[in-house]
Enzyme design. Structure first.
Site: not given
Ligand code: PLP
Length: 500
Positions: A78, A80, A255, A284, A287, A293
């Site tokens: 943990y 936090e 994002d 993320t 990707k 992940r």
């Molecule tokens: C994939 C994605 C997310 C979410 O990611 P997770 O790990 O699945 O929660 C958020 N924003 C955008 C633009 C994404 O493509």
């Protein structure tokens, strides 16, 4: 009786001994001692991944080095808080790991501050939203009241503050235009905690229309102007977004979940690099970035303290083992090899898009600048769902996707989304992209909408020409045989020892 590990070590000559395979066998053996069914599923997944051509734009294959960093006792801890500021004792080593991950992320993206705890992109956005609300609403309100401790507010003051926090405006890209669920879609928290507004792409061109976005932003005056997407095939001009945010007094949040790898790999530079222009950037890590992940937040110094409060704000304890894997992935992304990879992801997408167009396909915005493209499958007389199913039957994984203003809605859809990050990781190049375009065209041409029991066309069912299926499956197999996923891993051996 010898164990799988002993057998592997015995039958492999020392010079062929490969640490990745040794580690896999050892790990699976440990897992199988308790849960053989789980170990079997892990091995089967390797088989499945190897047998399918992955064109899912949001997926990738992280390195076995990244995977190794996750399987250890750091998961027990943990921690936090954040480095040097924990609510638990004994966090020195987690501090080390998290600090390395943060420093690597800052160096990789040239960011002022990095926060590597979010477990997923959705969590990262939640933390980012609340960090912005904290900076822009909560702190100034508390200052007005002359109070820094929330527990000291009267019930009325707290109720008023909550009203204010819950009544702010967010303006992000519409879900149908390629925005993410977390960007203000009504089914998601983001549209429930914010008064949420969406901008769309231009109906004619499918492109972002910055002047229209500016006009709308000046009317809405959002607290947060959000850029970024899950399904938009073009580069975004973040300099222009910065201007709009400044003009309407918004915080600029980006994002970059989908294209972080293209930023890290220096494919998107200058005005296409969000880190230079945005106040807060979320992404993320699994990707295009090709890490474990999870997710990451980058921000300007001004927001650092609020972002660091991700726990207790929205998150519980961090995942120290995943932060270790993030650190490894960021180090990998700082190499020339990774920058070459990122460039090839984009080049491959360009070639694939051009070949698809040559074959008569209709692409959203007529092409791509990034790692993905959206193909309108209505020209084949299919829904996205049918196209997705047909491709999967031939060994290709991709996902259906809404097109802007899609009359078929988010379940059936009119399009498919195709991405190059995973096949590029496997090593595929221009020739393979040409082949993939041919396969997609061939399968979709060979697919007819199915019929329901009442004789009406069924939007999910298909009739796939068996000859086409046979041919396409063969072509996919042939491609994959030349580009094996995780070639260090001996699937036959693993199946023999861990699968019934
Ligand atoms: C994939 C994605 C997310 C979410 O990611 P997770 O790990 O699945 O929660 C958020 N924003 C955008 C633009 C994404 O493509």
């Amino acid at each position: 009786m010898s164990t799988p590990l002993q057998e592997y070590l015995e039958q492999t000559s020392p010079e062929k001994l490969n640490p990745a395979m040794t580690a896999y066998v050892a790990n699976l053996q440990q897992t199988a001692a308790v849960a053989p069914d789980v170990a079997e599923a892990i091995v089967r997944e390797l088989g499945t991944q190897r047998a399918h051509l992955k064109l899912v734009a949001s997926e990738n294959y992280c390195s076995l080095n990244v995977q190794s960093a996750m399987g250890n006792l750091l998961t027990d801890k943990y921690a936090e808080g954040y480095p040097e500021h924990r609510y638990y004792g004994g966090c020195e080593n987690v501090d080390t790991v998290e600090t390395i991950a943060c420093e690597e992320a800052k160096a990789l993206f040239g960011a002022e501050h990095a926060y590597v705890q979010p477990h997923s992109g959705a969590d990262a956005n939640l933390v980012a939203y609340w960090a912005i609300l904290n900076n822009k609403i909560e702190i100034p309100e508390c200052e007005k009241l002359g109070e820094t401790n929330l527990s000291h507010l009267t019930d009325q003051q707290w109720a008023d503050l909550r009203q204010k926090l819950g009544n702010q405006k967010l303006m992000g890209l519409d879900y149908y235009s390629g925005g993410h669920l977390t960007h203000g879609y009504r089914q998601n928290l983001s549209a429930r905690m914010f008064d949420s507004y969406s901008y769309t792409v231009d109906k004619e061109t499918g492109l972002l229309d910055y002047d229209a976005i500016e006009k709308q932003a000046m009317e809405v005056k959002p607290l947060i102007l959000l850029a970024g997407y899950s399904a938009y095939p073009r580069a975004i001009n973040f300099k222009r977004f910065r201007e709009i945010a400044d003009k309407c007094g918004a915080v600029l949040m980006v994002d970059m979940a989908h294209f972080a790898g293209l930023v890290a790999g220096k494919v998107f530079t200058g005005e296409y690099n969000p880190v230079e222009y945005a106040d807060v950037v979320t992404t993320t890590t699994h990707k295009t970035l090709r890490g474990p992940r999870g997710a990451l937040i980058l921000c300007k110094k001004e927001f650092a303290d609020s972002v660091n409060k991700g726990c207790p704000l929205a998150l519980g304890g961090p995942l120290p083992h995943v932060m270790a894997a993030k650190a490894v992935a960021f180090k990998e992304a700082r190499t020339q090899a990774y920058r070459d990879y990122a460039k090839r992801v984009q080049e491959n997408a360009k070639v694939l898009a051009e070949e698809c167009i040559k074959l008569g396909m209709k692409l959203q915005t007529k092409g791509t600048d990034n790692h993905l493209m959206l193909i309108d499958v209505t020209t084949y007389g299919l829904t996205g769902r049918q196209a997705e199913n047909a491709m999967f039957e031939c060994g290709v994984t991709l996902n259906r996707n809404t097109l802007p203003f899609d009359p078929q809605g988010p379940w059936w859809t009119s399009g498919i989304r195709v991405g190059t990050p995973a096949v590029t990781t496997l090593g595929m190049g221009k020739e393979e992209m040409k082949e993939i375009a041919l396969i997609i065209d061939m399968v979709l041409k060979g697919t007819k909408p199915g019929v329901a029991k009442d004789g009406k066309p069924a939007k999910g069912k298909i009739v796939l020409d068996p000859e086409v299926k046979k041919n396409a499956t063969e072509k996919v197999k042939n491609l994959l045989s030349k580009y094996v996923l995780y070639p260090e891993l001996d699937l036959d051996f693993l199946e023999k020892h861990f699968c019934k």
